[in-house]
Design a protein around this motif. Structure first.
Motif, PDB file in Angstrom:
ATOM      1  N   LEU A   4     -23.121  11.654  59.656  1.00  0.00           N
ATOM      2  CA  LEU A   4     -22.441  12.078  60.876  1.00  0.00           C
ATOM      3  C   LEU A   4     -23.216  13.191  61.561  1.00  0.00           C
ATOM      4  N   SER A   5     -23.161  13.172  62.886  1.00  0.00           N
ATOM      5  CA  SER A   5     -23.717  14.298  63.638  1.00  0.00           C
ATOM      6  C   SER A   5     -22.774  15.485  63.463  1.00  0.00           C
ATOM      7  N   LEU A   6     -23.212  16.652  63.857  1.00  0.00           N
ATOM      8  CA  LEU A   6     -22.379  17.849  63.739  1.00  0.00           C
ATOM      9  C   LEU A   6     -21.082  17.679  64.532  1.00  0.00           C
ATOM     10  N   GLN A   7     -21.180  17.150  65.745  1.00  0.00           N
ATOM     11  CA  GLN A   7     -19.989  16.960  66.584  1.00  0.00           C
ATOM     12  C   GLN A   7     -19.025  15.964  65.941  1.00  0.00           C
ATOM     13  N   GLN A   8     -19.549  14.884  65.378  1.00  0.00           N
ATOM     14  CA  GLN A   8     -18.700  13.901  64.714  1.00  0.00           C
ATOM     15  C   GLN A   8     -18.017  14.515  63.491  1.00  0.00           C
ATOM     16  N   PHE A   9     -18.763  15.321  62.757  1.00  0.00           N
ATOM     17  CA  PHE A   9     -18.200  15.987  61.580  1.00  0.00           C
ATOM     18  C   PHE A   9     -17.066  16.923  61.980  1.00  0.00           C
ATOM     19  N   ILE A  10     -17.264  17.682  63.036  1.00  0.00           N
ATOM     20  CA  ILE A  10     -16.242  18.619  63.515  1.00  0.00           C
ATOM     21  C   ILE A  10     -14.996  17.857  63.969  1.00  0.00           C
ATOM     22  N   GLU A  59     -11.142  18.019  62.581  1.00  0.00           N
ATOM     23  CA  GLU A  59      -9.999  18.280  63.469  1.00  0.00           C
ATOM     24  C   GLU A  59      -8.923  17.221  63.274  1.00  0.00           C
ATOM     25  N   VAL A  60      -9.330  15.968  63.119  1.00  0.00           N
ATOM     26  CA  VAL A  60      -8.378  14.879  62.901  1.00  0.00           C
ATOM     27  C   VAL A  60      -7.640  15.104  61.577  1.00  0.00           C
ATOM     28  N   LYS A  61      -8.375  15.441  60.532  1.00  0.00           N
ATOM     29  CA  LYS A  61      -7.753  15.695  59.230  1.00  0.00           C
ATOM     30  C   LYS A  61      -6.779  16.870  59.305  1.00  0.00           C
ATOM     31  N   ASN A  62      -7.168  17.921  59.987  1.00  0.00           N
ATOM     32  CA  ASN A  62      -6.292  19.090  60.125  1.00  0.00           C
ATOM     33  C   ASN A  62      -5.018  18.755  60.895  1.00  0.00           C
ATOM     34  N   LEU A  63      -5.155  17.970  61.959  1.00  0.00           N
ATOM     35  CA  LEU A  63      -3.985  17.555  62.731  1.00  0.00           C
ATOM     36  C   LEU A  63      -3.040  16.730  61.858  1.00  0.00           C
ATOM     37  N   TYR A  64      -3.594  15.813  61.088  1.00  0.00           N
ATOM     38  CA  TYR A  64      -2.801  14.972  60.179  1.00  0.00           C
ATOM     39  C   TYR A  64      -2.014  15.852  59.215  1.00  0.00           C
ATOM     40  N   ILE A  94     -15.159  10.833  73.177  1.00  0.00           N
ATOM     41  CA  ILE A  94     -14.168  11.060  74.236  1.00  0.00           C
ATOM     42  C   ILE A  94     -12.819  10.470  73.845  1.00  0.00           C
ATOM     43  N   SER A  95     -12.840   9.273  73.279  1.00  0.00           N
ATOM     44  CA  SER A  95     -11.591   8.648  72.827  1.00  0.00           C
ATOM     45  C   SER A  95     -10.940   9.466  71.725  1.00  0.00           C
ATOM     46  N   ILE A  96     -11.743   9.929  70.787  1.00  0.00           N
ATOM     47  CA  ILE A  96     -11.204  10.720  69.678  1.00  0.00           C
ATOM     48  C   ILE A  96     -10.581  12.005  70.207  1.00  0.00           C
ATOM     49  N   LYS A  97     -11.250  12.658  71.140  1.00  0.00           N
ATOM     50  CA  LYS A  97     -10.709  13.889  71.717  1.00  0.00           C
ATOM     51  C   LYS A  97      -9.398  13.613  72.455  1.00  0.00           C
ATOM     52  N   GLY A 109      -2.109  13.720  69.859  1.00  0.00           N
ATOM     53  CA  GLY A 109      -1.521  14.109  68.579  1.00  0.00           C
ATOM     54  C   GLY A 109      -1.029  15.542  68.594  1.00  0.00           C
ATOM     55  N   GLN A 110      -1.782  16.440  69.219  1.00  0.00           N
ATOM     56  CA  GLN A 110      -1.364  17.838  69.305  1.00  0.00           C
ATOM     57  C   GLN A 110      -0.120  17.986  70.163  1.00  0.00           C
TER      58      GLN A 110
END
Length: 85
Positions: free
Chosen positions: A9-15, A19-24, A61-64, A70-71
């Motif tokens: 993963l790129s750094l942005q993908q990793f971040i 974020e997705v895991k934290n939101l979950y 963009i879709s993930i964001k 979700g937020q």
């Protein structure tokens, strides 16, 4: 070599993944505060289903966009829990 290697993963993908895991996790923590056990189970099922249905997205963009959705859902849930107490 193993055929099951995960792509790097790129750094942005990793971040974004973090974020997705934290939101979950935040959503599930909030669900624990719901007084009705049956409603808790329904919310857990809905959350799992939503995350699984959208797990195929790779476009940042879709993930964001889904993170923002979700937020917003989390804030709504927290507000409703606060009103119920």
């Amino acid at each position: 070599m193993s055929k099951n290697l995960k792509p790097i993963l790129s750094l942005q993908q990793f971040i974004l993944k973090q974020e997705v895991k934290n939101l979950y996790r935040q959503i599930f923590r909030a669900i624990r505060e719901v007084p009705d056990k049956q409603y808790q189970d329904e919310l857990k099922d809905w959350t799992r289903r939503e995350f699984r249905q959208n797990s195929h997205h790779t476009d940042e963009i879709s993930i964001k966009m889904y993170l923002q959705y979700g937020q917003k859902c989390l804030r709504t849930l927290e507000n409703n829990i606060g009103l119920a107490k």
